[in-house]
Design an enzyme around this catalytic site. Structure first.
Site, PDB file in Angstrom:
ATOM      1  N   ARG A  24      -3.404  -0.661   5.327  1.00  0.00           N
ATOM      2  CA  ARG A  24      -3.994  -1.733   4.508  1.00  0.00           C
ATOM      3  C   ARG A  24      -3.091  -2.940   4.330  1.00  0.00           C
ATOM      4  O   ARG A  24      -3.523  -4.081   4.546  1.00  0.00           O
ATOM      5  CB  ARG A  24      -4.393  -1.170   3.126  1.00  0.00           C
ATOM      6  CG  ARG A  24      -5.525  -0.171   3.195  1.00  0.00           C
ATOM      7  CD  ARG A  24      -5.657   0.626   1.915  1.00  0.00           C
ATOM      8  NE  ARG A  24      -4.507   1.521   1.721  1.00  0.00           N
ATOM      9  CZ  ARG A  24      -4.307   2.280   0.655  1.00  0.00           C
ATOM     10  NH1 ARG A  24      -5.174   2.242  -0.344  1.00  0.00           N
ATOM     11  NH2 ARG A  24      -3.259   3.063   0.581  1.00  0.00           N
ATOM     12  N   ASP A  66      -8.229   3.958   1.078  1.00  0.00           N
ATOM     13  CA  ASP A  66      -7.259   4.320   2.116  1.00  0.00           C
ATOM     14  C   ASP A  66      -8.024   4.768   3.357  1.00  0.00           C
ATOM     15  O   ASP A  66      -8.742   5.766   3.321  1.00  0.00           O
ATOM     16  CB  ASP A  66      -6.392   5.460   1.565  1.00  0.00           C
ATOM     17  CG  ASP A  66      -5.309   5.867   2.543  1.00  0.00           C
ATOM     18  OD1 ASP A  66      -5.365   5.461   3.718  1.00  0.00           O
ATOM     19  OD2 ASP A  66      -4.418   6.618   2.121  1.00  0.00           O
ATOM     20  N   CYS A 114       0.864  -1.187   0.000  1.00  0.00           N
ATOM     21  CA  CYS A 114       0.000   0.000   0.000  1.00  0.00           C
ATOM     22  C   CYS A 114       0.898   1.233   0.000  1.00  0.00           C
ATOM     23  O   CYS A 114       2.057   1.156  -0.431  1.00  0.00           O
ATOM     24  CB  CYS A 114      -0.985  -0.025   1.166  1.00  0.00           C
ATOM     25  SG  CYS A 114      -0.223  -0.012   2.807  1.00  0.00           S
TER      26      CYS A 114
END
Ligand code: 4NP
Length: 148
Positions: free
Chosen positions: A13, A120, A7
């Site tokens: 994440r 996000d 990420c």
């Protein structure tokens, strides 16, 4: 088989993706994660990622953030990007077709060719982390079934 989750910051994440996939496969399969940016290198995952993972029995506290570098094309077989921006940043470092073919968007495992992003969650609330957890759990179930 070695799988890398990527990420932006490697604190929200991709640590979740790493923990979730590792929990679904045997330890002969190495799962790791990295970020395309260096802002958080050396840090623990975000408290909210640690909390949502803990809720489902997964411990992320052994993870520390790292930056993605070109050497990871040599040490991993599959590289999963969480969003389109991560995907482009990884591809920009690829050296050849072999490198390129290792990289894909993780949600394409759930909805092939749709190029959907794992949103996000950094600037949002806890709901965002639960949502990300569920998306990644679905994708990682499919990945685990393919590779084990
Ligand atoms: P991640 O989330 O890419 O899922 O780890 C982010 C973490 C930090 C920042 C952005 C996204 N940041 O801008 O510091």
């Amino acid at each position: 088989m070695r799988i890398l989750m990527v990420c932006l910051g490697n604190i929200c994440r991709s640590p979740l993706a790493e923990g979730i996939l590792q929990s679904k496969v045997n330890t002969a399969i190495k799962v790791d994660s990295a970020g395309t940016a260096a802002y958080h290198v050396g840090e623990l995952p975000d408290k909210r990622s640690i909390a949502v993972a803990k809720k489902y029995g997964i411990d992320l506290t052994n993870q520390r953030a790292r930056k993605f570098t070109v050497k990871y094309f040599d040490t991993f077989d599959l590289i999963y990007a969480m969003d389109e921006s991560n995907y482009q940043n990884i591809l920009a470092l690829s050296r050849d077709k072999d490198d390129e073919q290792k990289v894909s968007m993780i949600l394409n495992e759930v909805h092939p060719s749709s190029n959907e992003d794992v949103p996000d969650p950094y600037y949002g609330g806890n709901d965002g982390f639960e949502n990300v957890y569920q998306m990644l759990d679905e994708a990682c179930t499919i990945i685990a079934d393919k590779i084990k």
